[in-house]
Write an enzyme that holds these catalytic residues in place. Structure first.
Site, mmCIF file in Angstrom:
data_model
loop_
_atom_site.group_PDB
_atom_site.id
_atom_site.type_symbol
_atom_site.label_atom_id
_atom_site.label_comp_id
_atom_site.label_asym_id
_atom_site.label_seq_id
_atom_site.Cartn_x
_atom_site.Cartn_y
_atom_site.Cartn_z
ATOM 1 N N GLU A 126 0.988 -1.079 0.042
ATOM 2 C CA GLU A 126 0.025 -0.005 -0.071
ATOM 3 C C GLU A 126 0.912 1.238 0.018
ATOM 4 O O GLU A 126 2.018 1.148 0.128
ATOM 5 C CB GLU A 126 -0.923 0.140 1.352
ATOM 6 C CG GLU A 126 -1.832 -1.056 1.154
ATOM 7 C CD GLU A 126 -2.739 -1.085 2.425
ATOM 8 O OE1 GLU A 126 -2.742 -0.228 3.070
ATOM 9 O OE2 GLU A 126 -3.661 -2.065 2.440
ATOM 10 N N SER A 131 7.385 -2.334 3.273
ATOM 11 C CA SER A 131 7.944 -3.588 4.192
ATOM 12 C C SER A 131 7.151 -3.680 5.409
ATOM 13 O O SER A 131 7.049 -4.986 5.810
ATOM 14 C CB SER A 131 9.343 -3.121 4.460
ATOM 15 O OG SER A 131 10.161 -3.126 3.177
ATOM 16 N N ILE A 156 0.946 -2.502 -7.764
ATOM 17 C CA ILE A 156 0.347 -3.654 -8.266
ATOM 18 C C ILE A 156 0.755 -4.034 -9.666
ATOM 19 O O ILE A 156 0.020 -3.292 -10.564
ATOM 20 C CB ILE A 156 -1.048 -3.912 -7.767
ATOM 21 C CG1 ILE A 156 -1.483 -3.370 -6.251
ATOM 22 C CG2 ILE A 156 -1.369 -5.296 -7.881
ATOM 23 C CD1 ILE A 156 -0.253 -4.063 -5.379
ATOM 24 N N ARG A 267 34.560 -4.748 -30.439
ATOM 25 C CA ARG A 267 34.941 -2.950 -30.356
ATOM 26 C C ARG A 267 36.404 -3.130 -30.618
ATOM 27 O O ARG A 267 37.046 -3.879 -29.552
ATOM 28 C CB ARG A 267 34.461 -2.647 -29.107
ATOM 29 C CG ARG A 267 35.041 -1.107 -28.677
ATOM 30 C CD ARG A 267 34.568 -0.158 -29.610
ATOM 31 N NE ARG A 267 34.696 1.096 -29.183
ATOM 32 C CZ ARG A 267 34.509 2.110 -29.687
ATOM 33 N NH1 ARG A 267 34.210 2.373 -31.131
ATOM 34 N NH2 ARG A 267 34.801 3.442 -29.225
ATOM 35 N N GLY A 339 30.444 5.130 -24.104
ATOM 36 C CA GLY A 339 29.454 6.035 -24.321
ATOM 37 C C GLY A 339 28.161 5.470 -24.882
ATOM 38 O O GLY A 339 26.841 5.716 -24.657
ATOM 39 N N GLU A 362 9.199 -7.555 -4.404
ATOM 40 C CA GLU A 362 8.829 -8.701 -3.376
ATOM 41 C C GLU A 362 9.904 -8.896 -2.307
ATOM 42 O O GLU A 362 10.421 -9.828 -2.108
ATOM 43 C CB GLU A 362 9.044 -10.001 -4.304
ATOM 44 C CG GLU A 362 7.678 -9.959 -5.348
ATOM 45 C CD GLU A 362 7.713 -11.542 -5.872
ATOM 46 O OE1 GLU A 362 7.962 -12.332 -5.166
ATOM 47 O OE2 GLU A 362 7.310 -11.580 -7.121
ATOM 48 N N THR A 364 12.525 -5.817 -0.109
ATOM 49 C CA THR A 364 13.760 -5.232 -0.650
ATOM 50 C C THR A 364 15.070 -6.160 0.032
ATOM 51 O O THR A 364 15.111 -6.985 0.633
ATOM 52 C CB THR A 364 13.947 -3.856 0.070
ATOM 53 O OG1 THR A 364 13.756 -4.054 1.477
ATOM 54 C CG2 THR A 364 12.695 -2.947 -0.319
ATOM 55 N N GLU A 366 17.229 -5.139 1.914
ATOM 56 C CA GLU A 366 17.210 -4.939 3.381
ATOM 57 C C GLU A 366 16.282 -6.030 4.367
ATOM 58 O O GLU A 366 16.554 -6.639 5.238
ATOM 59 C CB GLU A 366 16.813 -3.515 3.680
ATOM 60 C CG GLU A 366 17.848 -2.535 3.355
ATOM 61 C CD GLU A 366 18.010 -2.161 1.858
ATOM 62 O OE1 GLU A 366 18.996 -1.793 1.495
ATOM 63 O OE2 GLU A 366 16.937 -2.455 1.200
#
Length: 379
Positions: A126, A131, A156, A267, A339, A362, A364, A366
């Protein structure tokens, strides 16, 4: 260790072919327009990819978590936005009903979700409770044989285009562990609407918006499990969901790495490919090692899940490591491109933008650390 059989190899090859033919040509068009390609998901449903883990008796593919990870990985190497939406539909909405619905409810909702006829959404987060999911403000109040739901959900996936949504509501005191109950809502219910689409940094072809509930009357037959079990159900669903986000992260990492490796070989600077320079090949070595480690952690979590063993810690570890690694790998890919990596004409910048969500969605990084720390200290 997991070794795919011939049937599983055929499935992965089919996913690769489909992704190259139907997703790759449209990547930047969908990204620029934030277009959610609904018809594509109906096609994925016809291939069984919208019901990967669903038993065949309910119209699903009846595959396992190892297959599921490979599917998300392959799609995400091409376009992480599509991989994210496939993961959200399968792991969250469909899986919640599969795990906690009664037989009548499964037969009512699962076949259409598994076939891709309808697209699923899952509502927990919400505006003021990310969390802190236990502090949600969306409420369900019993009124006779029905429940009346009021509130809103934020960030959502498939909030606008989704037809069926599993929604967590508060049915008890705020802040308690047994205060939530899950319901299945269907688009068309009076008072059940969607808000504006979020204008996101990355994953732009995966639709993200609000779900809004204004006195939505829901029959008790739409309740999943017992009153007060919703939060416990959500945590169980997220355990498996972490594996899918880890697989999404793995796909992004592989996509960015393969693009960077190809570019480094082509490259030329100072009369030789830049891949010959230690500054570049050391980056590639680090990227390859992180991908290998991520994959092994994901497979370990899958093994535990398939054996019905507790995998909360391993799932959190896989999600945390793979998501952080994919951000680092995508960052290094941009650096290798130089670049050109900062322009939309080359693939590195999109992997870079898409990667960051994996450390947030889903749970963090932390929160994963919190889950891991609690479990290892408990042990």
């Amino acid at each position: 260790m997991y070794t795919p059989n011939e049937s599983q190899k055929i499935i992965v090859d089919a996913v690769k072919t489909f992704s190259e033919q139907h997703i790759r040509p449209n990547i930047m068009e969908w990204d620029e327009a934030q277009h959610f390609p609904v018809e594509l998901f109906h096609q994925l449903g016809e291939m069984g990819l919208m019901g990967v883990l669903v038993p065949e008796e309910y119209g699903g593919a009846g595959l396992n978590y190892f297959d599921y990870v490979r599917i998300i990985d392959e799609i995400s190497q091409v376009d992480p936005s599509i991989g994210l939406s496939v993961a959200a539909h399968n792991s969250l909405c469909t899986n919640h009903i599969l795990m906690f619905a009664n037989e009548e409810q499964k037969k009512r909702w699962i076949p259409d979700l598994a076939s891709g006829k309808v697209i699923g959404a899952w509502g927990l987060t919400e505006h003021n409770t990310g969390s802190d999911a236990g502090g949600m403000n969306t409420t369900a109040v019993k009124d006779g044989e029905d429940w009346v739901i009021n509130g809103a959900k934020n960030f959502i996936t498939h909030a606008i285009s989704g037809d069926t949504a599993v929604v967590m509501t508060r049915t008890g005191e705020k802040g308690t562990r047994n205060n939530a109950t899950a319901f299945v809502l269907e688009k068309g219910m009076e008072g059940f609407t969607s808000g504006r689409k979020e204008n996101k940094l990355g994953m732009r072809a995966s639709e993200t918006a609000e779900l809004i509930f204004d006195n939505v009357r829901v029959p008790d037959s739409h309740r999943l499990g017992e009153v007060g079990e919703g939060f416990k159900q959500a945590l169980t669903v997220l355990d498996g969901g972490r594996i899918s986000i880890a697989a999404l992260s793995l796909g992004i990492a592989k996509g960015a790495y393969n693009a960077a490796k190809k570019y480094a070989k082509e490259r030329v600077q100072f009369n030789q490919p830049i891949a010959n320079f230690q500054a570049i090949n050391f980056k590639l070595a680090d990227m390859a090692t992180k991908i290998h480690a991520s994959e092994l952690m994901i497979l370990r979590a899958c093994e535990l899940k398939e054996n019905k063993e507790k995998m909360t810690t391993e799932g959190a570890m896989a999600k945390m490591y793979a998501s952080e690694a994919c951000v680092e790998i995508a960052t290094d890919a941009v650096q290798i491109f130089g670049g050109y990596g900062y322009t939309k004409d080359f693939p590195a910048e999109k992997y870079y933008r898409d990667s960051k969500l994996c450390t947030i969605g889903e749970g963090t990084t932390e929160i994963q650390k919190l889950v891991i720390a609690r479990n290892i200290l408990k042990d």
